[in-house]
Design an enzyme around this catalytic site. Sequence first.
Site, PDB file in Angstrom:
ATOM      1  N   HIS A 168       0.945  -1.199   0.116  1.00 18.74           N
ATOM      2  CA  HIS A 168       0.066  -0.104   0.000  1.00 18.74           C
ATOM      3  C   HIS A 168       1.014   1.340   0.015  1.00 18.74           C
ATOM      4  O   HIS A 168       1.952   1.257   0.701  1.00 18.74           O
ATOM      5  CB  HIS A 168      -0.895  -0.151   1.251  1.00 18.74           C
ATOM      6  CG  HIS A 168      -1.963   0.807   1.204  1.00 18.74           C
ATOM      7  ND1 HIS A 168      -1.787   2.326   1.425  1.00 18.74           N
ATOM      8  CD2 HIS A 168      -3.040   0.915   0.970  1.00 18.74           C
ATOM      9  CE1 HIS A 168      -2.809   2.984   1.234  1.00 18.74           C
ATOM     10  NE2 HIS A 168      -3.612   2.438   1.014  1.00 18.74           N
ATOM     11  N   GLU A 195      -4.257   1.431  -7.603  1.00 17.63           N
ATOM     12  CA  GLU A 195      -4.419   2.857  -6.576  1.00 17.63           C
ATOM     13  C   GLU A 195      -3.585   4.183  -6.863  1.00 17.63           C
ATOM     14  O   GLU A 195      -2.507   4.182  -6.291  1.00 17.63           O
ATOM     15  CB  GLU A 195      -4.230   2.552  -5.103  1.00 17.63           C
ATOM     16  CG  GLU A 195      -5.331   1.388  -4.591  1.00 17.63           C
ATOM     17  CD  GLU A 195      -5.358   1.588  -3.154  1.00 17.63           C
ATOM     18  OE1 GLU A 195      -6.604   1.481  -2.683  1.00 17.63           O
ATOM     19  OE2 GLU A 195      -4.734   1.736  -2.132  1.00 17.63           O
TER      20      GLU A 195
HETATM   21  P1  PGA Z   1      -9.623   5.885   0.011  1.00 17.71           P
HETATM   22  O1  PGA Z   1      -8.417   4.765   0.415  1.00 17.71           O
HETATM   23  O2  PGA Z   1     -10.571   5.292  -0.571  1.00 17.71           O
HETATM   24  O3  PGA Z   1      -9.717   6.713   1.447  1.00 17.71           O
HETATM   25  O4  PGA Z   1      -9.036   6.984  -0.997  1.00 17.71           O
HETATM   26  C1  PGA Z   1      -8.338   3.697  -0.470  1.00 17.71           C
HETATM   27  C2  PGA Z   1      -6.525   3.000   0.014  1.00 17.71           C
HETATM   28  O5  PGA Z   1      -5.986   3.748   0.620  1.00 17.71           O
HETATM   29  O6  PGA Z   1      -6.573   1.932   0.020  1.00 17.71           O
END
Ligand code: PGA
Length: 253
Positions: free
Chosen positions: A94, A164
Amino acid sequence: MKKLIVANWKMNPQTEKEVHTAVKTLSTSLVSTKNAEVVICPPYVFIPTIRGLKNKKIALGSQTVATEEAGPFTGEVSASMLRDIKVTYCIVGHSERRSRGETDDMISKKMALLIKSKITPILCIGETIRSSDGEYLQVVKNQLTASLTGINKNYIKQLVIAYEPVWALSSTENRHDATAYDFEEMRIYIRKILTDVYSPLIAKSVRILYGGSVSTDTAHDFLTAGADGLLVGKASLDPKQFASIIHSANNIH
Ligand code: PGA
C-alpha cells in the site's frame, strides 16, 4: 465471477465496540448481496473480533504482514499466524506503507510468504503523479514486475492487483478524482504487462481492482469500466456507505 469488495480500515476505529457496531450494521445489509465477495481488513488487533462475529459473508483480510517467517522480529506478525486465525487476504505494498519504507524487495518477500500460507495477496500499485509524458506507465510497470520477481508462475493467476493512483486517494493533499477511463487504461496496460511477462491466460485470470476515494457515487462507474472489484478506504468506515458500494456490484455482470 463475483466482484471483490475490500474494506481497508487503516488505523480505524479506535474501539472494539465500534467494530461490533460496524460489522453488525453491515451484516444486515449483506443479506441481499449476491454478486460480491466482501473482505474487511481491520487493524491486526480487531481481526479476532470480526472473526468472533462469525458472519460467513465477510472474509478476513490483513493490511500487511512480516517479511520473515518467524523469529526475533519485535512487533511483526507472520503469514502463518494470519492463516491460523483464518485470514484469507492480505494487502501488500500500500502506498501508505511504501512511503514509510516498504520496498519492492520487501513486497516480493511478503507475497511469497503469503502464497506459501495460502493467503491471497492484494498487491497495491499506483503512481504518485500522472504527468503528461507517460512516465507513470513506467512507474506502474516497475512496481508490478519488481513485486512479482521470485513468485512462481503457477501462482500468479491467483493474485489480486489493486490499482491505486496515489493522487486520487482520499488522504492525499490536493487530491483529485480518477475517472473510470483512467482506470480502464491502466487495467488494459496491467494485463498487457502480465501477458508479455507470463501468458494471456494468466493475465486474464488476475483480478484487477480499483482503489482511491471510491464512494457510493463512483463505485458503479469503476465496476462498469471492468474493475474486478474495489479497494475502499474512507467510505468503508461508514457501514451504510460501504454496504451501498457493495450493492453497486449487484447489477454488473
Ligand atoms: P480511500 O483509500 O478510499 O480513502 O482513498 C483507499 C486506500 O488507501 O486503499
